[in-house]
Design a protein around this motif. Sequence first.
Motif, PDB file in Angstrom:
ATOM      1  N   LEU A  87       0.824  -1.203   0.000  1.00 12.85           N
ATOM      2  CA  LEU A  87       0.000   0.000   0.000  1.00 12.85           C
ATOM      3  C   LEU A  87       0.861   1.256   0.000  1.00 12.85           C
ATOM      4  N   LEU A  88       0.450   2.213  -0.793  1.00 12.08           N
ATOM      5  CA  LEU A  88       1.101   3.528  -0.849  1.00 12.08           C
ATOM      6  C   LEU A  88       0.022   4.595  -0.803  1.00 12.08           C
ATOM      7  N   GLN A  89       0.230   5.578   0.057  1.00 11.75           N
ATOM      8  CA  GLN A  89      -0.663   6.737   0.088  1.00 11.75           C
ATOM      9  C   GLN A  89       0.186   7.941   0.481  1.00 11.75           C
ATOM     10  N   ASN A  90       0.509   8.766  -0.509  1.00 11.98           N
ATOM     11  CA  ASN A  90       1.358   9.927  -0.270  1.00 11.98           C
ATOM     12  C   ASN A  90       0.525  11.183  -0.470  1.00 11.98           C
ATOM     13  N   ALA A  91       0.097  11.764   0.646  1.00 12.04           N
ATOM     14  CA  ALA A  91      -0.754  12.949   0.591  1.00 12.04           C
ATOM     15  C   ALA A  91       0.017  14.189   0.155  1.00 12.04           C
ATOM     16  N   THR A  92       1.339  14.168   0.303  1.00  9.17           N
ATOM     17  CA  THR A  92       2.152  15.327  -0.060  1.00  9.17           C
ATOM     18  C   THR A  92       2.130  15.571  -1.571  1.00  9.17           C
ATOM     19  N   VAL A  93       2.240  14.482  -2.340  1.00  7.53           N
ATOM     20  CA  VAL A  93       2.290  14.631  -3.797  1.00  7.53           C
ATOM     21  C   VAL A  93       1.039  14.079  -4.488  1.00  7.53           C
ATOM     22  N   GLY A  94       0.067  13.606  -3.706  1.00  6.80           N
ATOM     23  CA  GLY A  94      -1.170  13.101  -4.293  1.00  6.80           C
ATOM     24  C   GLY A  94      -0.959  11.834  -5.104  1.00  6.80           C
TER      25      GLY A  94
END
Length: 200
Positions: A87-94
């Motif tokens: 799983l990947l969820q990077n809110a910084t770069v969307g």
Amino acid sequence: MAWNKYYVFVKGAGVKEVEPLLLKDLIPEKEVNLFDTNKPKTLFAGEYNGCLLIVEKDLPFEFFNAALGKRAQALLALFPEAEIGALLQNATVGQYGYTVIKAGKRIRTKHGSEEEVYFEFGTPLEEEQESPDEPLFEEEELEDMREDGLSEKEIREIIRFERDFRVPGKLVKRYLGVIFNELDPTEVKLTRYERGVEEL
């Protein structure tokens, strides 16, 4: 502060089993909790809810392309009968990504950003369905987007991204027992690993 998640789960596995594969050149430094793995600069590993959890910023990406990376292949070889989730969820770069593999067979992969879907494979998972109790956007919000001059195509892309971006947080429930927003990160204990200092 944006919470960026880079997780790989193996159901029914433990840290000792993966030590020769991923931890052989690393030294355990200290015990931390899930809060401390935000934007990871090193590797973390631990067990929770009967699952091995590995946190490392590059490892999930090995699961998101048509061909699996070397470490992803090695994990599959080590746990041929297990369910593995990346799983990947990077809110910084969307950016988001998720993979589910069962007994060595890839069931689903999707990796993308606000702008596009980079790679997609398999049939959508139950976690990808929008909940009637929690719609992505209220009708008023959609009307506001139209009034702001967004085209229907642009609105569809916003909805697509918002739906996809939430999936990793929902998939956490498969491995940790609750969705990410209901999880108490202080209960998930992991070991922080560092590379050993080379002798001069």
